[in-house]
Design a protein around this motif. Structure first.
Motif, mmCIF file in Angstrom:
data_model
loop_
_atom_site.group_PDB
_atom_site.id
_atom_site.type_symbol
_atom_site.label_atom_id
_atom_site.label_comp_id
_atom_site.label_asym_id
_atom_site.label_seq_id
_atom_site.Cartn_x
_atom_site.Cartn_y
_atom_site.Cartn_z
ATOM 1 N N HIS A 167 0.834 -1.111 0.024
ATOM 2 C CA HIS A 167 0.017 0.022 0.045
ATOM 3 C C HIS A 167 1.018 1.340 0.005
ATOM 4 N N GLN A 168 2.053 1.448 0.764
ATOM 5 C CA GLN A 168 2.816 2.401 0.730
ATOM 6 C C GLN A 168 3.478 2.592 -0.498
ATOM 7 N N ASP B 108 10.125 4.908 -2.009
ATOM 8 C CA ASP B 108 10.219 3.420 -2.400
ATOM 9 C C ASP B 108 11.098 2.862 -1.391
ATOM 10 N N HIS B 109 12.312 3.544 -1.103
ATOM 11 C CA HIS B 109 13.147 3.334 -0.105
ATOM 12 C C HIS B 109 12.756 3.155 1.132
ATOM 13 N N ALA B 110 12.182 4.262 1.391
ATOM 14 C CA ALA B 110 11.589 4.268 2.813
ATOM 15 C C ALA B 110 10.597 3.242 3.017
ATOM 16 N N ALA B 111 9.512 2.953 2.218
ATOM 17 C CA ALA B 111 8.565 1.939 2.217
ATOM 18 C C ALA B 111 9.386 0.613 2.481
ATOM 19 N N ILE B 112 10.231 0.315 1.856
ATOM 20 C CA ILE B 112 10.818 -0.933 1.794
ATOM 21 C C ILE B 112 11.553 -1.237 2.980
ATOM 22 N N SER B 113 12.188 -0.252 3.510
ATOM 23 C CA SER B 113 13.209 -0.276 4.630
ATOM 24 C C SER B 113 12.311 -0.226 5.933
ATOM 25 N N ARG C 294 10.640 -5.594 -3.423
ATOM 26 C CA ARG C 294 11.520 -4.833 -4.441
ATOM 27 C C ARG C 294 10.758 -5.399 -5.698
ATOM 28 N N LYS C 295 10.211 -6.428 -6.121
ATOM 29 C CA LYS C 295 9.567 -6.720 -6.923
ATOM 30 C C LYS C 295 8.247 -5.779 -7.268
ATOM 31 N N VAL C 296 7.502 -5.529 -6.155
ATOM 32 C CA VAL C 296 6.377 -4.800 -6.106
ATOM 33 C C VAL C 296 6.537 -3.212 -6.583
ATOM 34 N N ALA C 297 7.784 -2.804 -6.471
ATOM 35 C CA ALA C 297 8.321 -1.511 -6.641
ATOM 36 C C ALA C 297 8.585 -1.287 -8.039
ATOM 37 N N ALA C 298 8.672 -2.229 -8.812
ATOM 38 C CA ALA C 298 8.982 -2.399 -10.191
ATOM 39 C C ALA C 298 7.952 -1.506 -11.177
ATOM 40 N N HIS C 299 6.834 -1.451 -10.708
ATOM 41 C CA HIS C 299 5.719 -1.011 -11.480
ATOM 42 C C HIS C 299 4.769 -0.108 -10.585
#
Length: 466
Positions: free
Chosen positions: A102-103, A111-116, A139-144
């Motif tokens: 969702h983030q 992206d980096h803050a949401a994943i971390s 990291r895969k989700v963040a691709a699109h």
């Protein structure tokens, strides 16, 4: 003396502190999933327990509520990014993944803050192995972006369900309810995913709508007592804190007004709310009745909900006959006792998915097998309880035809002495655009058209003894 050898072992890495708002959001998701809690109830309690307010509270609210609304969409995307079937992913890990997705796809979080931050949450709440898995998937989700993902994980047949995060059977029932306006389905489903404003009701004789407007609320178009807060805590509004006003959707207000404002000949002193919990409509009815010398008997089968009714109606004593814990299908009063009767029947709640986002994932088609017979029984009881010439208003917060038109038609077949009245010209209901229901004279409100819950209203008049 030889020198002491130096120690070469490294100190353990310091664990990063978990972000408190994300921790709170996870607690909400776990409570809704594992304890069948309601988002709108567990969320304020969680914020208070952690002392979160202002921007942090807003972040938690959007993260938790938005994740629950979009759960179906996110599960389809997570499944496409995971080497494990979702059925084999630990439930709490899936909760964490949904929060991270969702983030990434629906919030203004880098992206980096949401994943971390989400990986830290997984490590703290589940373990190091879960953290690695979460990191790889996100990291895969963040691709699109979201639209690209929806295009990849849906087909023409599943697009509405995946894109708008509604179970397929719910999409089908809502499409049926729209009938000739089926081309509005996407608009309806999209409206279900919008966060509704907090709507207040100024209970007549106790508060004026101007008092709510002075507190920052904006007047709404259909109910003369309705105003919406742009934000903040409704409990901080003085009239709400004192019970002279309350939190109530405008559509629910119109249900009470539809019954109270319908033309009735003969005596008009005794009103009945047959399914009163949690008490919002009973409180408005009691306020309206009190100004006309009438009184309302509020009936609720479940003791804890009866307690909520008593609390909601505490300020409207002049219009309240009492609160009774009883089964509305087995009347504890003589037949023909009431002039007006409200049946706000227990239902699937598929018209209120904006406010209860978890309902779409809990309800199953089989639930209607128990709900529909109960709705028939309650409407039969209401028609037996009202006097000849009296009025019964049947309402549901569901537009599903099995719970609306089919129930009313069944009652008319079983009760030849009952007729369907036209609500479209009644008081506050007159002039509401595009609100025609599935039966002549009935009203069907819609989130995408009217900004209300999808309330169904039908008014029946008993014309002769049963």
């Amino acid at each position: 003396m030889p020198a002491r050898p130096q120690r070469t072992s490294k100190a353990p890495a310091r664990r990063r502190r978990v972000d408190l708002p994300r921790q709170a959001a996870l607690e909400v998701l776990v409570a809704v999933r594992a304890d069948e809690a309601y988002t709108n109830l567990v969320l304020p309690a969680t914020l208070a327990r952690h002392g979160l307010s202002g921007r942090d509270a807003g972040f938690v609210t959007e993260l938790a509520s938005g994740t629950i609304r979009r759960q179906g969409t996110y599960d389809a995307i997570i499944a496409a990014c995971s080497e494990r079937p979702l059925a084999k992913v630990q439930a709490k890990v899936l909760d964490v993944l949904r929060l991270g997705t969702h983030q990434l796809l629906a919030m203004r979080v880098p992206d980096h803050a949401a994943i971390s931050a989400t990986v830290d949450l997984a490590r703290d709440r589940v373990g190091a192995g879960a953290a690695g898995f979460v990191n790889a998937v996100l990291r895969k989700v963040a691709a699109h972006d979201l639209d690209t993902w929806i295009g990849q994980v849906s087909t023409e047949a599943t697009f509405a369900s995946v894109a708008h995060s509604h179970p397929a059977w719910v999409v089908e029932r809502l499409a049926q309810a729209l009938g000739p306006a089926r081309d509005e389905l996407d608009d309806l489903l999209a409206a279900d995913n919008l966060s509704p404003r907090v709507t207040l009701v100024a209970r007549p004789g106790l508060a004026e709508r101007d008092e709510l407007i002075a507190a920052g609320a904006e007047p709404l178009p259909y109910s003369p007592y309705a105003a919406a807060l742009p934000g903040g805590n409704p409990g901080e509004v003085v009239a709400v804190a004192e019970g002279r006003a309350g939190v109530q959707d405008e559509g629910s207000q119109l249900v009470a007004l539809g019954l109270a404002q319908a033309v009735l000949g003969g005596p008009d002193l005794n009103w009945l709310d047959l399914c009163a919990g949690p008490g919002g409509k009973a409180a408005l009815l009691a306020a309206l009745a009190g100004g006309r010398g009438a009184r309302v008997l509020a009936v609720e089968r479940q003791p804890h909900r009866a307690g909520l009714v008593a609390k909601a109606t505490a300020a409207s004593r002049t219009g309240l006959r009492g609160v009774v814990c009883a089964d509305g299908t087995r009347p504890a009063w003589p037949a023909d006792s009431f002039d007006r009767v409200l049946v706000d029947a227990p239902c699937s709640g598929l018209g209120a998915l904006r406010r209860r986002p978890e309902a779409r994932w809990r309800r199953q088609p089989s639930d209607l097998d128990a709900l529909v017979p109960l709705q028939h029984a309650l409407l039969d009881s209401a028609l037996a309880s009202v006097r000849p010439g009296g009025l019964v208003l049947y309402a549901t917060c569901s537009p599903v035809l099995a719970e609306t038109a089919d129930v009313v038609n069944g009652a008319l077949e079983r009760h030849p002495g009952a007729v369907l009245e036209d609500l479209s010209g009644t008081g506050a209901l007159a002039g509401i655009p595009d609100a025609a229901g599935p039966l002549p004279g009935t009203i069907q409100l819609w989130p995408h058209r009217h900004g209300t819950d999808a309330m169904f209203l039908a008014l029946l008049r008993r014309t002769e003894p049963a």
